[in-house]
Structures are given as structure tokens and as C-alpha cells.
Design a protein around this motif. Structure first.
Motif, PDB file in Angstrom:
ATOM      1  N   VAL A  49     -16.277  -9.229 -12.135  1.00  0.00           N
ATOM      2  CA  VAL A  49     -15.958  -9.314 -10.702  1.00  0.00           C
ATOM      3  C   VAL A  49     -14.511  -9.756 -10.519  1.00  0.00           C
ATOM      4  CG1 VAL A  49     -16.426 -10.631  -8.588  1.00  0.00           C
ATOM      5  CG2 VAL A  49     -18.308  -9.645  -9.879  1.00  0.00           C
ATOM      6  N   ALA A  50     -14.072 -10.733 -11.306  1.00  0.00           N
ATOM      7  CA  ALA A  50     -12.687 -11.196 -11.199  1.00  0.00           C
ATOM      8  C   ALA A  50     -11.710 -10.081 -11.562  1.00  0.00           C
ATOM      9  CB  ALA A  50     -12.462 -12.405 -12.110  1.00  0.00           C
ATOM     10  N   ALA A  51     -12.027  -9.313 -12.615  1.00  0.00           N
ATOM     11  CA  ALA A  51     -11.156  -8.204 -13.004  1.00  0.00           C
ATOM     12  C   ALA A  51     -11.124  -7.136 -11.915  1.00  0.00           C
ATOM     13  CB  ALA A  51     -11.626  -7.609 -14.326  1.00  0.00           C
ATOM     14  N   LYS A  56      -8.490  -4.472  -7.333  1.00  0.00           N
ATOM     15  CA  LYS A  56      -8.485  -4.144  -5.904  1.00  0.00           C
ATOM     16  C   LYS A  56      -7.196  -4.628  -5.248  1.00  0.00           C
ATOM     17  CE  LYS A  56     -10.976  -5.126  -1.640  1.00  0.00           C
ATOM     18  NZ  LYS A  56     -12.051  -5.903  -1.029  1.00  0.00           N
ATOM     19  N   ALA A  57      -6.775  -5.843  -5.606  1.00  0.00           N
ATOM     20  CA  ALA A  57      -5.529  -6.378  -5.047  1.00  0.00           C
ATOM     21  C   ALA A  57      -4.340  -5.534  -5.496  1.00  0.00           C
ATOM     22  CB  ALA A  57      -5.340  -7.827  -5.486  1.00  0.00           C
ATOM     23  N   GLN A  58      -4.349  -5.063  -6.741  1.00  0.00           N
ATOM     24  CA  GLN A  58      -3.263  -4.209  -7.215  1.00  0.00           C
ATOM     25  C   GLN A  58      -3.228  -2.895  -6.444  1.00  0.00           C
ATOM     26  OE1 GLN A  58      -4.109  -3.705 -11.359  1.00  0.00           O
ATOM     27  NE2 GLN A  58      -2.714  -5.339 -11.983  1.00  0.00           N
ATOM     28  N   VAL A  65       0.590   1.606  -6.235  1.00  0.00           N
ATOM     29  CA  VAL A  65      -0.068   2.909  -6.115  1.00  0.00           C
ATOM     30  C   VAL A  65       0.923   4.024  -6.404  1.00  0.00           C
ATOM     31  CG1 VAL A  65      -1.216   4.481  -4.509  1.00  0.00           C
ATOM     32  CG2 VAL A  65      -1.823   2.063  -4.525  1.00  0.00           C
ATOM     33  N   GLU A  66       2.157   3.884  -5.917  1.00  0.00           N
ATOM     34  CA  GLU A  66       3.174   4.895  -6.180  1.00  0.00           C
ATOM     35  C   GLU A  66       3.499   4.971  -7.673  1.00  0.00           C
ATOM     36  OE1 GLU A  66       7.781   6.039  -5.080  1.00  0.00           O
ATOM     37  OE2 GLU A  66       6.809   4.392  -4.015  1.00  0.00           O
ATOM     38  N   ILE A  67       3.608   3.818  -8.320  1.00  0.00           N
ATOM     39  CA  ILE A  67       3.886   3.799  -9.761  1.00  0.00           C
ATOM     40  C   ILE A  67       2.766   4.487 -10.532  1.00  0.00           C
ATOM     41  CG2 ILE A  67       4.060   2.272 -11.758  1.00  0.00           C
ATOM     42  CD1 ILE A  67       5.549   0.293  -9.904  1.00  0.00           C
TER      43      ILE A  67
END
Length: 121
Positions: A49-51, A56-58, A65-67
Motif C-alpha cells: 500500500v505504501a509503495a 500514485k503521488a508520482q 508523467v511527461e518523463i
């Protein structure tokens, strides 16, 4: 004879006590093992869940997202020239199978292609 009877009675009481303690003890030990297994599984799930929350935050960061789109999908911005660098030993790789989709590059903008796909069907 009374000594033998006493020994027999003592043995019977001892066996009854052993049997009455054995079943709850076995149940307690099995439940303790099960609790330990469930605790370790719960810890693994917490780590997952932490991963996933970190992922999700990334993915909520537009720059990230562009990278990822540039790296994974080989997207380029309009006006940029994409280059593919081949290293020694890459001759045997099949780069066509590594492409994200089998269709050729778009000729128009994405909304023109979308409109054409809607009107032609």
C-alpha cells in the motif's frame, strides 16, 4: 493392593489431565502460528500500500508523467527531432516489437485523428 489401586487412579487422573490440556494447548499453538502468519502478511500488504501510494503521488506530478511518456512511449514534443541511438550489439534486437503500438506515426494532430476515427465508423 491399595498401593496398586492408588497408582492406577493416579495414572488415570494424570492421563485425564494430560488429555484435557493437550487439545487447548494444540489449539493455542496453531492459532499463535496462524496469527504470526497473518501478521507477516499484513506487514507485506502495508508495504505494498505504501509503495502504491508513493507511485500514485508520482503519477500526479505532470513533470514525472511527461518523463515517463518520453522514456516509455518515445513521445516527443512538436518541433523536436527524435533520435534513436544504437549501441554495439543492438543489431540483433528487434526494435519493431519493442514499439508501443504497431501503427505508424500520426500524420495530423490527435484530435484530427480522433475526429476521423469517429466519422469513418
Amino acid at each position: 493392593m491399595t498401593g496398586t489401586r492408588r497408582a492406577a487412579m493416579f495414572a488415570m487422573v494424570l492421563c485425564a489431565l494430560a488429555l484435557s490440556i493437550a487439545v487447548p494447548l494444540r489449539t493455542y499453538l496453531s492459532q499463535r502460528d496462524e496469527l504470526r502468519d497473518v501478521g507477516s502478511e499484513q506487514q507485506k500488504l502495508r508495504e505494498q500500500v505504501a509503495a502504491l501510494e508513493q507511485r500514485k503521488a508520482q503519477l500526479q506530478d505532470p513533470a514525472y508523467v511527461e518523463i515517463e511518456a518520453r522514456k516509455r512511449l518515445h513521445w516527443v514534443r512538436p518541433g523536436e527531432t527524435p533520435y534513436i541511438v544504437q549501441l554495439p550489439g543492438d543489431e540483433s534486437r528487434n526494435t519493431e516489437s519493442e514499439r508501443p503500438s504497431g501503427k505508424p506515426a500520426a500524420q495530423g494532430s490527435w484530435y484530427e485523428e480522433l475526429w476521423e476515427s469517429v466519422t469513418h465508423k
